[in-house]
Design a protein around this motif. Sequence first.
Motif, PDB file in Angstrom:
ATOM      1  N   ILE A 262       0.858  -1.191   0.134  1.00 33.92           N
ATOM      2  CA  ILE A 262      -0.280  -0.091  -0.049  1.00 33.92           C
ATOM      3  C   ILE A 262       1.116   1.109  -0.596  1.00 33.92           C
ATOM      4  N   SER A 263       2.125   1.237   0.123  1.00 39.43           N
ATOM      5  CA  SER A 263       2.766   2.220  -0.272  1.00 39.43           C
ATOM      6  C   SER A 263       4.685   1.781  -0.421  1.00 39.43           C
ATOM      7  N   ALA A 264       5.324   2.241  -0.383  1.00 40.67           N
ATOM      8  CA  ALA A 264       7.196   1.920  -0.396  1.00 40.67           C
ATOM      9  C   ALA A 264       7.983   2.591  -0.174  1.00 40.67           C
ATOM     10  N   THR A 265       8.914   2.056   0.066  1.00 42.15           N
ATOM     11  CA  THR A 265       9.925   3.387  -0.113  1.00 42.15           C
ATOM     12  C   THR A 265      11.335   3.260  -0.681  1.00 42.15           C
ATOM     13  N   ALA A 266      12.499   3.794  -0.148  1.00 42.46           N
ATOM     14  CA  ALA A 266      13.706   3.596  -1.765  1.00 42.46           C
ATOM     15  C   ALA A 266      14.812   4.212  -0.131  1.00 42.46           C
ATOM     16  N   LYS A 267      15.726   3.241  -0.852  1.00 42.57           N
ATOM     17  CA  LYS A 267      16.929   3.655  -0.020  1.00 42.57           C
ATOM     18  C   LYS A 267      16.952   5.376   0.186  1.00 42.57           C
ATOM     19  N   ALA A 268      17.961   5.019   1.644  1.00 40.76           N
ATOM     20  CA  ALA A 268      17.732   6.545   1.788  1.00 40.76           C
ATOM     21  C   ALA A 268      19.214   7.578   0.817  1.00 40.76           C
ATOM     22  N   ASP A 269      20.135   6.728   0.762  1.00 38.12           N
ATOM     23  CA  ASP A 269      21.586   7.226   0.029  1.00 38.12           C
ATOM     24  C   ASP A 269      20.775   7.833  -1.083  1.00 38.12           C
ATOM     25  N   GLU A 270      19.513   7.187  -2.319  1.00 40.38           N
ATOM     26  CA  GLU A 270      19.383   7.407  -3.351  1.00 40.38           C
ATOM     27  C   GLU A 270      18.483   8.261  -3.196  1.00 40.38           C
ATOM     28  N   LEU A 271      17.317   8.037  -2.157  1.00 47.40           N
ATOM     29  CA  LEU A 271      16.431   9.040  -2.622  1.00 47.40           C
ATOM     30  C   LEU A 271      16.218  10.564  -2.407  1.00 47.40           C
ATOM     31  N   LEU A 272      15.471  11.026  -3.304  1.00 48.03           N
ATOM     32  CA  LEU A 272      15.995  12.808  -2.991  1.00 48.03           C
ATOM     33  C   LEU A 272      14.653  13.193  -2.540  1.00 48.03           C
ATOM     34  N   SER A 273      12.986  12.451  -3.164  1.00 45.11           N
ATOM     35  CA  SER A 273      11.744  13.334  -2.626  1.00 45.11           C
ATOM     36  C   SER A 273      10.735  12.635  -3.078  1.00 45.11           C
ATOM     37  N   PRO A 274      10.083  12.286  -2.277  1.00 43.56           N
ATOM     38  CA  PRO A 274       9.645  12.537  -0.605  1.00 43.56           C
ATOM     39  C   PRO A 274      10.016  11.912   0.411  1.00 43.56           C
ATOM     40  N   LEU A 275      11.133  12.687   1.434  1.00 40.80           N
ATOM     41  CA  LEU A 275      11.901  12.521   2.732  1.00 40.80           C
ATOM     42  C   LEU A 275      11.201  11.482   3.160  1.00 40.80           C
ATOM     43  N   CYS A 277       9.931   8.717   2.040  1.00 35.32           N
ATOM     44  CA  CYS A 277       9.563   7.141   1.896  1.00 35.32           C
ATOM     45  C   CYS A 277      10.605   7.000   2.723  1.00 35.32           C
ATOM     46  N   GLU A 278      11.577   7.215   3.556  1.00 33.26           N
ATOM     47  CA  GLU A 278      12.762   6.566   3.800  1.00 33.26           C
ATOM     48  C   GLU A 278      12.135   5.485   4.568  1.00 33.26           C
ATOM     49  N   LYS A 279      11.432   5.582   5.550  1.00 33.24           N
ATOM     50  CA  LYS A 279      10.637   5.042   6.277  1.00 33.24           C
ATOM     51  C   LYS A 279       9.542   4.791   6.248  1.00 33.24           C
ATOM     52  N   ARG A 280       8.229   2.962   6.169  1.00 33.24           N
ATOM     53  CA  ARG A 280       7.276   2.506   6.052  1.00 33.24           C
ATOM     54  C   ARG A 280       6.381   3.253   6.787  1.00 33.24           C
ATOM     55  N   VAL A 283       4.137   6.370   7.059  1.00 32.71           N
ATOM     56  CA  VAL A 283       2.147   6.312   5.508  1.00 32.71           C
ATOM     57  C   VAL A 283       1.311   5.729   6.391  1.00 32.71           C
ATOM     58  N   GLN A 284       1.741   4.629   6.963  1.00 28.39           N
ATOM     59  CA  GLN A 284       0.590   3.117   7.919  1.00 28.39           C
ATOM     60  C   GLN A 284      -0.150   2.999   8.210  1.00 28.39           C
ATOM     61  N   ASN A 285       0.838   3.932   9.493  1.00 23.11           N
ATOM     62  CA  ASN A 285      -0.044   4.367  10.284  1.00 23.11           C
ATOM     63  C   ASN A 285      -1.102   5.636  10.444  1.00 23.11           C
TER      64      ASN A 285
END
Length: 301
Positions: A262-275, A277-280, A283-285
């Motif tokens: 229902i959502s997704a994350t990306a690796k912190a060192d690759e992610l630019l936006s939205p931040l 999305c570093e943690k799942r 958004v799930q909460n």
Amino acid sequence: MQITDYVNTLGLDLKQRYGEKVHKLTLHGNFSCPNRDGTLGRGGCTFCNVAAFADESQAHQSIQSQLALRAQEVSHKAKKYLAYFQAYTTTYAEIEQLSHLYKQATEANNIVGICVGTRPDCVSDEVLNLLSSYLFQGYEVWLELGLQSANDKTLKRINRGHGFNEYHQICIKARALGIKVCTHLILGLPKEDDLDYQQTLEKVIDTGTDGLKLHPLHVVRGATMEKSWRAGRLCTLSLEEYSQAAVSLIRHTPMDIVFHRISATAKADELLSPLWCEKRWPVQNRMGKLMSILGGQESAL
């Protein structure tokens, strides 16, 4: 309250059918993509950088080694597994190579099924027949199709290289053979809004699907979209915007459709936006709180 009180998740579905928890083990089959190697184009879809979610160091490890390592990592959670070919286009190879890789996966210990992630325009009749052969051997088979949007203008804008029709045709063929289809959708693509998301969902449900994956648009390093984002021409969804949009789609999805994500994350060192999305969990909460107020999938309303 848990998310499974409102959403028919894959984990819940598998546990009900197998009587115990079944875990997905991600694999890297060292595949490529026709939108990268020049067959359709170069550079891939504008949002894509596989390194943002896949472990490229696995690319040259054997399937058996990868499965053994992944199983060891989750052995405290599950003893049965789905082998998930995730990175790049995992039906994009000669049929002999695909058969060799898939066979290695299905013959590994405690594997109850196989999942292959791919593009709708890279699934030949030969591939469908190969996948359906595992059904006759007693394995569960999921064909994960990256659609992202049913809007052909959006698909062209993000350099997807195919339209909705390719998805529609393959989805019908696969399901006619008994292969389960999981459809990937991205919320927050350029120039799309809630109406586009709803129209995409309606077209997917009308076509017929067995599962859904929802994904917020990520801007990651190395993707074509990085330039537009840095120039201020591209905005991503806030946690609240995504939560509300995703919950709306979930509430309009029939209960017999299983949500793989229902959502997704990306690796912190690759992610630019939205931040966010570093943690799942944030958004799930938030989505869980919204569903506790509004309700979940259709039959639970």
